[in-house]
Each structure stands twice: as C-alpha cells, then as structure tokens.
Scaffold this active site. Structure first.
Site, PDB file in Angstrom:
ATOM      1  N   GLY A   7       0.772  -1.238   0.000  1.00  0.00           N
ATOM      2  CA  GLY A   7       0.000   0.000   0.000  1.00  0.00           C
ATOM      3  C   GLY A   7       0.798   1.279   0.000  1.00  0.00           C
ATOM      4  O   GLY A   7       0.233   2.364   0.189  1.00  0.00           O
ATOM      5  N   CYS A  34      21.213 -10.214  -7.169  1.00  0.00           N
ATOM      6  CA  CYS A  34      20.426  -9.210  -7.890  1.00  0.00           C
ATOM      7  C   CYS A  34      21.198  -7.893  -8.011  1.00  0.00           C
ATOM      8  O   CYS A  34      21.148  -7.227  -9.053  1.00  0.00           O
ATOM      9  CB  CYS A  34      19.092  -8.991  -7.199  1.00  0.00           C
TER      10      CYS A  34
END
Length: 399
Positions: free
Chosen positions: A195, A370
């Site tokens: 959110g 990553c």
C-alpha cells in the site's frame, strides 16, 4: 535456539568472514574446467581477493556441473562456499556472462529450464497466487525490517537521494508526476504491494485508488496503511479487473505476467484506462530473451517469473497503447538492493528467531546476486508511460 541464532548471526552479520582462515580451503581445489571458466571473470577459487570464492566443501563442484546456477546457489545456502564480497563476485560473473556457459550435464538441465518457460504458460490464472504465497507472504516482520518505512519493495530513485528513505519517496513522487495526477481522479494500481504508492497518491495528490494484489499479507497491511483514505484494496488477479479509471499504474508486477499473457495483460488494462488517460508501467527488464528467470531465482525467490525485453514489451503493447515516455534507471536498483541488505543485516538479531541459517544465506544470495545483475547492467529498470491509441493529449515528460 541460542546456538542456532548465534551461528546464523555470524554468517549474516559478518559478511567479511574475517574469522575464517585461508588454510581452511587449501584442500578443495576445483576441476580445471571450472577454474578456466572462472578465469574469464577474473575469479579464483580459494584466492585472496575479496571477490574470490572460498570453498569449504568440494560438493559445490558437482552441484555446478550438474545443475548450473541452481546448484551454485544451493551450495551457498548449504554453506559449501563463501565470499567476502558476494555482490562483487556476482557482478563479475554476470559481466562475463558465465551464467550463459553451463558445463557438463548442467547444459541440458539449464536448457530444459528455459525451454519449459518458453513453451508453457507458467503464469496462468491458476498459478497467479503462487508467488504471493511463496515470497510476499513469508513474513511481514522481514519486510518491515528490510524496507523503508513506506514498505516500498521496488527500485528507489537515487538521482538526488543519498539514503533509502529519500530514494523511495522520490520514486513515489516521480510516478505521481509522470501520471499527471489531479485531485478527484480515479487510479487503478495493479500489484499494490503493502500500500505504499496507494497511500502516497491518496494523501499527496487527492486521488481515489483501487489497488489489487495476489498476496494475502499485502492486503492486510495495505488496508491498515490506507485506513481513512479513499483507497480500496482487493485480493484478485489482474485478469479479473473491471471498470474504467483516469489512470493505471503497475509497479514491480509485470515481471510475474509472462510472455504468453502479455496480450491479455495489455488488452485488459487498455479497457481500464479512459480514452484520455495514462498508464505507467514500472518493471525490471533485460536484454536476454530466454523466457523465465534464472533457475535459482525461480525456485527460491520468484516462482514463474519472467523478465521482459524492451522489443517484446513494446511489441506487445503497441496494439493498445502509444509509448509516450521511456525512462531507464536500472543502476539505481544496485543501491536499493545494497540498502535492503544493510537493513536486513543490522536487524538480524530481531529476525533470527523466525528464520533459520539456510534462509539467512538464501536471502543474502538473493540480494547480492540481484545487485550484481544490475551493477553489471545485465538488468534494467524501466518506467514506461503509455497512452491509449485514441488519446489526443500532448504528453510532456518529467524527470
């Protein structure tokens, strides 16, 4: 439990592993074929440089020769090898493209992995919720400690930032400005995470947001974060979306769509954008059109993931949208990942009770590999602003 936490803390909080003596590795020399391959990346086994691999169990060699990058990552999780500068090692391996040169029977194993990703629809609606269950729902305590206070789990924007918090706020605001948000607009967020963006758009730009995600834990947190705001959060797959919106935004979700579903994705979202609206897509990308992701990442981090190439992305959306703006800031992901690692490492004392040593090593390998992917520029980060084909609006880019 005390012994377990101590061993994990040593492996995670001391990435230099200064207490391990070099003599510990002298009897673990690699097969010549592996030494020759690593030489292309200027990496040595049991060398004395920070990025050199220190092997404690020669089982790692069989793992690499039979399962390639999957075996290499699993051997790290099992403690068979170590590296003082793991992100530096992964950068060198990526830059030399050693992942594209598997040896022994690993060649067939890797070929079958990518062939499966090419031929099968691994991101079908029946599989849509797997990544949520395996990755995003593993524990909010982990993400709370690792991420910034907004819980942004995507690349920050570091152009004028010198810390993770500012970089993530800059990213959120950059998205809002690119979308030309105005009070009263309706926004669909596809893949709303916990959110962070929905709350930011509603608070600072006065818009109404409908966020969707495939993670139950994200729904719970997003509803808490957006309480009292004009934000609605729903647990559904993007293929179930209904209605029309002034704006659509999707951050860090397209990596889970898969090439066999690109047309469905863009056709679905084209119906959701009003004719004069805008759609911002924020996604990791790559130049390697292999289908799927690295076998280790697929098994342990993002099941059924697939990174788009730019030609495939643009080619898939051109029947529904015009590309108004393309922005690449992939090297910012390196900084973001290293900041996440710093947070994870410094918070391990409060996490160790819920996660074991193998998980800790897995998570370090994930973040460092990553970081190497983006530092070597094998990975990109694209923000693409799209407009419906019928739109007559003039778009002016912002940075």
């Amino acid at each position: 439990m005390t012994d377990k936490r101590s061993s994990v803390q040593a492996s995670v909080q001391s990435p230099s592993h200064a207490g391990i003596t070099h003599s510990h590795y002298l009897d673990t020399a690699p097969p010549k074929v592996l030494s020759n391959l690593l030489a292309h990346a200027d990496v040595r086994v049991n060398g004395d440089r920070p990025w050199d691999i220190q092997v404690s169990d020669p089982s790692v060699y069989a793992a690499v020769l039979t399962r390639g990058s999957l075996g290499f990552g699993e051997a790290y999780m099992d403690g068979y090898w170590e590296c003082h500068d793991l992100s530096g090692l992964m950068t060198r391996l990526m830059h030399a493209r050693l992942d594209e040169r598997p040896l022994g029977s690993a060649r067939l194993y890797i070929a079958m992995h990518y062939l499966k990703a090419r031929l099968l629809n691994l991101q079908s609606s029946s599989r849509a919720f797997q990544v949520g269950e395996q990755h995003y729902d593993i524990g909010n305590d982990l993400y709370e400690k690792m991420l910034d206070r907004h819980w942004c789990y995507s690349c920050g924007y570091w152009a004028e930032a010198d810390n993770l918090e500012d970089a993530q706020i800059a990213k959120l605001d950059l998205i809002c400005r690119k979308l030309k948000l105005k009070p009263g607009m309706t926004v669909l967020e596809v893949g709303c995470g916990w959110g962070s963006l929905a709350a930011y758009m509603a608070k600072h730009y006065g818009v109404k947001v409908h966020g969707i995600t495939i993670s139950k834990e994200q729904v719970k947190m997003a509803k808490e974060r957006c309480a009292g705001l004009p934000v609605d959060i729903e647990l559904i797959d993007y293929r179930e979306i209904q209605g029309q919106y002034d704006r659509v935004v999707s951050v860090g979700m397209f990596e889970h769509v898969g090439h066999k579903n690109y047309d469905t994705y863009f056709s679905t979202l084209s119906r959701c954008v009003k004719p004069d609206g805008l759609f911002l897509l924020h996604t990791i990308g790559t130049e390697q059109d292999g289908g799927g992701v690295d076998p280790w990442i697929d098994r342990y981090i993002f099941p059924n993931g697939e990174l788009p190439t730019l030609p495939k992305l643009v080619g898939s959306c051109k029947s529904y949208f015009n590309v108004e703006d393309l922005h690449n800031f992939g090297t910012d992901y390196d900084k973001t990942l290293m900041a996440w690692w710093d947070n994870f490492k410094s918070s391990w004392h409060s996490l160790a009770g819920n996660y074991d040593e193998r998980f800790a090593r897995m998570w370090r390998y994930y973040l460092m590999s990553c970081a190497g992917f983006f530092r070597s520029k094998r990975g990109q980060l694209w923000q693409v602003v799209l407009a419906p084909l019928e739109s007559q609006e003039v778009y002016r880019s912002v940075r």
